[in-house]
Design an enzyme around this catalytic site. Structure first.
Site, PDB file in Angstrom:
ATOM      1  N   HIS A 158     -29.259  -3.114   4.301  1.00 54.08           N
ATOM      2  CA  HIS A 158     -28.916  -1.987   3.410  1.00 54.08           C
ATOM      3  C   HIS A 158     -27.429  -1.603   3.538  1.00 54.08           C
ATOM      4  O   HIS A 158     -27.056  -0.469   3.259  1.00 54.08           O
ATOM      5  CB  HIS A 158     -29.782  -0.761   3.707  1.00 54.08           C
ATOM      6  CG  HIS A 158     -31.243  -1.068   3.819  1.00 54.08           C
ATOM      7  ND1 HIS A 158     -32.100  -1.028   2.742  1.00 54.08           N
ATOM      8  CD2 HIS A 158     -31.991  -1.463   4.888  1.00 54.08           C
ATOM      9  CE1 HIS A 158     -33.339  -1.351   3.148  1.00 54.08           C
ATOM     10  NE2 HIS A 158     -33.278  -1.650   4.444  1.00 54.08           N
ATOM     11  N   SER A 279      -0.108  -5.656  -6.569  1.00 56.16           N
ATOM     12  CA  SER A 279      -0.275  -4.799  -7.735  1.00 56.16           C
ATOM     13  C   SER A 279       1.089  -4.574  -8.353  1.00 56.16           C
ATOM     14  O   SER A 279       2.102  -4.528  -7.651  1.00 56.16           O
ATOM     15  CB  SER A 279      -0.887  -3.472  -7.307  1.00 56.16           C
ATOM     16  OG  SER A 279      -0.566  -2.466  -8.236  1.00 56.16           O
ATOM     17  N   LYS A 285      -0.442  -2.619  -2.171  1.00 56.50           N
ATOM     18  CA  LYS A 285      -1.676  -3.361  -2.403  1.00 56.50           C
ATOM     19  C   LYS A 285      -1.605  -4.844  -2.082  1.00 56.50           C
ATOM     20  O   LYS A 285      -0.604  -5.500  -2.331  1.00 56.50           O
ATOM     21  CB  LYS A 285      -2.104  -3.222  -3.869  1.00 56.50           C
ATOM     22  CG  LYS A 285      -2.484  -1.807  -4.242  1.00 56.50           C
ATOM     23  CD  LYS A 285      -3.903  -1.488  -3.849  1.00 56.50           C
ATOM     24  CE  LYS A 285      -4.835  -2.022  -4.896  1.00 56.50           C
ATOM     25  NZ  LYS A 285      -6.199  -1.613  -4.618  1.00 56.50           N
ATOM     26  N   GLU A 292     -12.709 -12.274  -5.746  1.00 51.83           N
ATOM     27  CA  GLU A 292     -13.165 -11.453  -6.880  1.00 51.83           C
ATOM     28  C   GLU A 292     -13.393 -12.321  -8.117  1.00 51.83           C
ATOM     29  O   GLU A 292     -14.360 -12.151  -8.863  1.00 51.83           O
ATOM     30  CB  GLU A 292     -12.135 -10.366  -7.217  1.00 51.83           C
ATOM     31  CG  GLU A 292     -12.091  -9.237  -6.199  1.00 51.83           C
ATOM     32  CD  GLU A 292     -10.936  -8.297  -6.460  1.00 51.83           C
ATOM     33  OE1 GLU A 292     -10.740  -7.872  -7.621  1.00 51.83           O
ATOM     34  OE2 GLU A 292     -10.199  -7.989  -5.510  1.00 51.83           O
TER      35      GLU A 292
END
Ligand code: ARG
Length: 462
Positions: A158, A279, A285, A292
């Site tokens: 979980h 970024s 970043k 991804e």
């Protein structure tokens, strides 16, 4: 080149210009040219052996096709939309180059068995290339798992801290998934390796062909046993799409974990800069774009699986033009899967685990609570009672914002008088993982065994 349609004899009006473009597949099926030519050479060789073509005709055809292939590979071949697909483009050019013999190549054959053969040849090679990339990824995982056999991290259920595990064990879970994926691809390649050629349009041919011989020339297991089935079913493509989907699903899950682990909040791993991007607005970043993108690409592969199933589901026997729609999804699956496997295999060695961070995280969240319960069971308490005792001690810790291992013996004994000084051996992370010492367990010793077994299976793989 003559752009006359092969079916012009039956027709009195030309094809509508838009219909011509709409029905053409040459823009994408030209990718099958090497397989198409290979199949044609085998077909012509068989025809000559059976006395259906002369040896001179065969030689002219083979030489002409080889020259055409060279031109295609050099990017010098002119593809014509008027000639619809890869098969008619190549045949028309062949006839233009060698004359009469070119017109005889299609004896005892149809584009229906031709295209079904081409795709199978293509997919067979493609699966071999995919499996080579998959193997590289699996080897990279084994190397990393070996280095991290003793590294302790929190294991989750979980996404809540559950029990300590070793990072090597976690990586070997990935390996297991990928081993099954490889066997699915291998099965798929084995089942598709039957030759449609000879089925012709649907019913077979009246010429005395030798399908066993052609199959042998092309490396097929043998000829397809039923001509209607041979030209019409694309179940092998669907099966490949399914195997590819499961594999992409696994890569997506693995990607998801890399993304979570490389976040500042987890900080379990650092992905080297070469697999991340920045970024344009936020200077701080460093984004895990590669995982991804792989996670995102899983969606398009699943979509193609659905497209292929839907394409097939209502087709009456035998061939229907619907089947022309099988190629783009198939190519797109293979390209995206190949790219994803390649980049994942390259990325794994670029993962640096932050062992201290993992350990620190494993110390939070009462990861050894089950070990305390098991300890009490060994001292004679029934498991359900032990569960309750530990539950109460955890609640006590939550209130005091500390871990089980931070409690004094006295404090622990308040929850059960079965607890003794030796309890602290079981509350340590090392003790917890080492105790799970059975096949499939997370103990470092067992992880090393699992890696050795995996290396042996890899070496024996076909
Ligand atoms: N381009 C077609 C395909 O991909 C080749 C077979 C065409 N056959 C036919 N009878 N129209 O399926």
């Amino acid at each position: 080149m003559s752009e006359k349609k092969p079916w012009a004899g039956r027709f009195s009006e030309p094809t509508d210009a838009f219909v011509e473009a709409f029905t053409a597949s040459v823009a994408f099926d030209q990718r099958l040219a090497p397989q198409d030519i290979r199949g044609s050479i085998a077909h012509a060789t068989m025809l000559a052996r059976q006395g259906i073509l002369s040896e001179a005709e065969r030689d002219a055809i083979v030489q002409g096709l080889e020259e055409i292939l060279a031109r295609i590979e050099a990017g010098e071949f002119e593809w014509s939309v008027a000639l619809e697909d890869v098969h008619m483009n190549i045949e028309a050019t062949l006839t233009e180059r060698i004359g009469e013999a070119g017109k005889k190549l299609h004896t005892g054959r149809s584009r229906n068995d031709q295209v079904a053969t081409d795709i199978r040849l293509w997919l067979r090679d493609e699966i071999a290339a995919l499996r080579a990339e998959l193997r590289r990824l699996r080897e990279a995982l084994l190397d990393l798992a070996e280095n991290e056999a003793e590294t302790i991290m929190p294991g989750f259920t979980h996404l809540q801290t559950a029990q300590p595990v070793t990072f090597g064990h976690h990586l070997m879970a990935w390996f297991e998934m990928l081993e099954r994926d490889d066997s699915r691809l291998r099965d798929c390649a084995r089942r598709l390796n039957w030759m449609p050629l000879g089925a012709a349009a649907l019913a077979g041919t009246t010429f005395p062909i030798d399908r066993e011989y052609t199959a042998q020339l092309l490396g097929f297991e043998g000829p397809c046993r039923n001509s209607l089935d041979a030209v019409s079913d694309r179940d092998f493509a669907i099966e490949f799409a399914a195997a590819a989907s499961v594999l992409m699903m696994h890569l997506s899950r693995m990607s998801e974990e890399l993304i979570i682990w490389s976040s500042a909040q987890f900080g379990f791993i650092t992905l080297s800069d070469s697999f991340c991007t920045g970024s344009s607005i936020m200077p701080q970043k460093k984004n895990p774009d590669v995982p991804e993108l792989i996670r995102g690409k899983s969606g398009r592969v699943f979509g193609h699986l659905m497209a292929l199933l839907t394409l097939m589901k209502s087709q009456p026997l035998a061939y229907n033009k619907d089947n022309q729609e099988d190629k783009e999804p198939l190519f797109d699956i293979a390209d995206n899967l190949r790219g994803s496997l390649k980049v994942f295999a390259d990325m794994v060695p670029a993962i640096s685990p932050n062992r201290d961070r993992m350990r620190e995280a494993a110390l939070q969240g009462f990861a050894t609570a089950t070990d305390l319960a098991d300890y009490l069971v060994r001292k004679g308490l029934p498991f359900r009672d032990a569960h309750e005792v530990v539950g109460k001690s955890v609640a006590y810790c939550v209130e005091r914002q500390c871990d089980l291992a931070d409690l004094s013996l006295e404090e622990l004994q308040r929850f059960s008088d079965l607890i003794d000084r030796d309890v602290f051996d079981y509350l340590t992370l090392e003790g917890s993982v080492a105790a799970r010492d059975h096949i499939g367990g997370t103990a470092p010793r067992r992880v090393r065994q699992a890696i050795t077994g995996a290396r042996q299976r890899l070496a024996a793989e076909t």
